[in-house]
Design an enzyme around this catalytic site. Structure first.
Site, PDB file in Angstrom:
ATOM      1  N   GLU A   1      33.177  70.529  37.417  1.00 49.79           N
ATOM      2  CA  GLU A   1      32.024  70.126  38.233  1.00 49.79           C
ATOM      3  C   GLU A   1      30.711  70.750  37.754  1.00 49.79           C
ATOM      4  OE1 GLU A   1      32.639  70.439  42.446  1.00 49.79           O
ATOM      5  OE2 GLU A   1      34.312  69.038  42.417  1.00 49.79           O
TER       6      GLU A   1
ATOM      7  N   GLU B   1      40.974  66.565  41.651  1.00 50.42           N
ATOM      8  CA  GLU B   1      40.838  67.099  43.012  1.00 50.42           C
ATOM      9  C   GLU B   1      40.592  65.955  43.981  1.00 50.42           C
ATOM     10  OE1 GLU B   1      38.043  70.262  43.925  1.00 50.42           O
ATOM     11  OE2 GLU B   1      38.407  71.184  41.966  1.00 50.42           O
TER      12      GLU B   1
HETATM   13  C1  NOJ Z   1      35.366  71.191  44.353  1.00 52.23           C
HETATM   14  C2  NOJ Z   1      35.557  72.510  43.699  1.00 52.23           C
HETATM   15  O1  NOJ Z   1      35.992  72.337  42.385  1.00 52.23           O
HETATM   16  C3  NOJ Z   1      36.479  73.437  44.465  1.00 52.23           C
HETATM   17  O2  NOJ Z   1      36.353  74.706  43.919  1.00 52.23           O
HETATM   18  C4  NOJ Z   1      36.137  73.380  45.944  1.00 52.23           C
HETATM   19  O3  NOJ Z   1      36.846  74.314  46.686  1.00 52.23           O
HETATM   20  C5  NOJ Z   1      36.392  71.985  46.443  1.00 52.23           C
HETATM   21  N1  NOJ Z   1      35.515  71.070  45.758  1.00 52.23           N
HETATM   22  C6  NOJ Z   1      36.158  71.791  47.940  1.00 52.23           C
HETATM   23  O4  NOJ Z   1      34.820  72.013  48.228  1.00 52.23           O
END
Ligand code: NOJ
Length: 448
Positions: free
Chosen positions: A167, A354
C-alpha cells in the site's frame, strides 16, 4: 445439488498479518526503532495511547499461533519482515539475531504446513532512515535495495512468493501529506510526489532482488490498494467513465509500474511539484512482475457526467460503513478492481492480498463470538470476487485480513479486523464465527 459459488482450482486461500501489528518485542534482540515505534511513543498520535511495543506478542508466541492457523485450516499466510530487525539503523550492520528470528519463524510455518507469502516492506521504516529524510530522499532506495537483497538471499530457499511493498499510498501521501500514518507530517505535493517516486523505484529494486537471488520458482509482485472506481449503473457510459477514472486515480503507481512512465496529464497537473527521477529509473520500476496483489476493502461510485467525463458520486452520510469509518461497505470493488487491472494493464495474475472488516467487537462469551456483520461483509465481497472469476478475470487467490486482532496503526487495539479474537491483556486467542466459517470456505473452495 450443485455447490454454490465454486472457485476455480487451484485457488490460493490464506490469511494476512504484518510485523508491526503483531510481533511486539519492539526492542528485543537488537531491533531498531521504526517510525511506528516513534509515533507510538509520541503522545496524542495513536488512539488510546496504544503502542506497538507488545501487540500480539507473536515474537514469542509464533509457534502456538501457527498451530492455531493449522487447526483452522490455513495453508497460506501473508506476513511481513520488519526492516528494523534486519538493519536496526536501516543500513550498515546486519542484526544477526533479527535474521535468525525469521529463519525460525519460516521454519515453523513450514513445519505447520503453511506456505509463506512475504512482504518486504509493510510501513515500518527504520527511524534512523526517517532522520536522514525518509521517503523524501533518494538514499532510502539504496538502503531498501540492500535490505531486499539481504532478505531474499537469506530466506529465498524457502520463500517463493514475495511482495515488494504494501500500500504505497499509506506510507507516502498519508505519511507526508497530512494523513494519519507515520511519520504524520504535512508537507505538500512536491514532497508527496517525490515519496511516491522513491516508493515505485523501491518496488523495482525489490523485483530485481528476487530475480537475482530468489532461486528457482520465485515469484514477485506489488501489493497495491488502488482506488477502486465502480460504475454507478452498469451502463456502457458509466462503465467507460469508471474505467477512465480508475486510470486517473491510480496514475502515480500503476502507470510507472505497468507502462514505465508518468503520463503527460499527470506531469502537467503536477507542474512544479512533479517528482524528479534519474536515467534508468523507469526501466527498474517497470521490470516485469509475476502478479499484482490487491488490497480491497471499499470503493467509490462514478458516473458519466457532462460530455461523458467521469464524475465521482458522493456517498450520503448515512451510507453504511464498518466501525472503521473509512470502510464504506462497497463489495462491488472486489469485482471491478481486478477487472480494471486486467483490462487496462493486462495483469494476468491477481491475488487479493487483503480484504476484511474492522469492527470494535465485544469479548467472546463462553468461548464464542458471533461476528456475523464481519462474516457477512466478507461473504458478500467473495460473491463479487466469484463474479470476477466467472467473467474470466484472472484472480488466483484471496487472503483475509486479518488472522487475529492486532495493532491497527493510528486506531490502536480497539479496532479489530481479526477472525480470531485477541485479548490483549492475557494474549488469549479465540476464533470468532468468521474463522469457523472461513475454515469451511478454504476447505471446500466455495462459499458457504
Ligand atoms: C491495510 C493495511 O495493509 C493493514 O496493515 C491494515 O491493518 C488494514 N488495511 C486494515 O486497515
Amino acid at each position: 445439488m450443485k455447490p454454490a459459488y465454486p472457485f476455480p482450482k487451484p485457488f490460493v486461500w490464506g490469511v494476512a498479518m504484518a510485523a508491526t501489528q503483531i510481533e511486539g518485542a519492539a526492542t528485543k534482540d537488537g531491533k531498531g526503532e521504526s517510525i511506528w515505534d516513534r509515533m507510538g511513543a509520541t503522545p496524542g498520535k495513536i488512539h488510546n495511547h496504544d503502542t506497538p511495543a507488545v501487540a500480539c506478542d507473536h515474537y514469542h508466541r509464533y509457534k502456538s499461533d501457527f498451530a492455531l492457523m493449522k487447526k483452522l485450516g490455513v495453508k497460506n499466510y501473508r506476513l511481513s519482515i520488519a526492516w528494523p530487525r534486519i538493519y536496526p539503523q536501516g543500513r550498515g550492520a546486519v542484526n544477526q539475531k533479527g535474521v535468525d528470528f525469521y529463519h525460525r519463524l519460516i521454519d515453523s510455518m513450514l513445519e505447520h504446513g503453511i506456505t509463506p507469502w512475504v512482504t518486504m516492506f509493510h510501513w515500518d521504516l527504520p527511524q534512523a532512515l526517517e532522520d536522514e529524510g525518509g521517503w523524501r530522499v533518494r538514499g532510502v532506495t539504496e538502503a531498501f535495495s540492500t535490505y531486499a537483497d539481504t532478505i531474499v538471499r537469506a530466506y529465498g530457499d524457502r520463500v517463493k512468493n514475495w511482495i515488494t511493498l504494501n500500500e504505497i499510498i499509506c506510507f507516502t501521501k498519508m505519511g507526508y501529506g497530512g494523513g494519519d500514518k507515520a511519520p504524520n507530517t504535512n508537507e505538500g505535493d512536491r514532497v508527496v510526489n517525490q515519496t511516491y517516486h522513491h516508493a515505485v523505484l523501491c518496488h523495482g529494486l525489490g523485483v530485481r532482488a528476487v530475480r537475482e537471488y530468489g532461486g528457482r520458482g520465485a515469484r514477485v509482485g506489488l501489493t497495491d490498494n488502488s482506488n477502486i472506481t465502480i460504475p454507478l449503473m452498469e451502463t456502457p457510459q458509466d462503465i467507460a467513465a469508471a474505467k477512465q477514472a480508475f486510470v486517473q486515480e491510480n496514475t502515480r503507481i500503476l502507470e510507472p509500474i505497468y507502462r514505465g512512465r508518468y503520463t503527460t496529464e499527470y506531469l502537467r497537473s503536477a507542474g512544479a511539484n512533479r517528482p524528479t527521477w534519474e536515467k534508468g529509473d523507469f526501466d527498474l520500476i517497470s521490470l516485469p512482475t509475476d502478479f499484482l496483489g490487491m488490497n480491497i476493502y471499499t470503493g467509490f461510485y462514478v458516473r458519466a457526467g457532462r460530455r461523458n467525463a467521469p464524475e465521482i458520486v458522493p456517498l450520503t452520510p448515512n451510507y453504511p460503513r464498518a466501525d472503521a469509518p473509512w470502510l464504506y461497505l462497497v463489495p462491488e470493488a472486489m469485482y471491478w478492481g481486478p477487472r480494471w487491472v486486467n483490462e487496462i494493464y493486462g495483469v494476468k495474475s491477481i491475488y487479493i492480498t487483503e480484504n476484511g472488516a474492522g469492527y470494535d467487537d465485544e469479548p467472546p462469551v463462553k468461548g464464542e463470538l458471533f461476528d456475523i456483520h464481519r462474516r457477512n461483509y466478507v461473504r458478500t465481497c467473495l460473491k463479487e470476487l466469484h463474479r470476477a472469476v466467472t467473467d474470466k478475470v484472472p484472480v488466483k487467490g484471496y487472503f483475509l485480513w486479518s488472522f487475529m486482532d492486532n495493532f491497527e496503526w493510528q486506531d490502536g487495539y480497539s479496532r479489530r479486523f481479526g477472525v480470531v479474537y485477541n485479548d490483549f491483556t492475557t494474549q488469549r486467542r479465540t476464533p470468532k464465527l468468521s474463522a469457523h466459517w472461513y475454515q469451511k470456505v478454504m476447505k471446500e473452495n466455495r462459499l458457504i
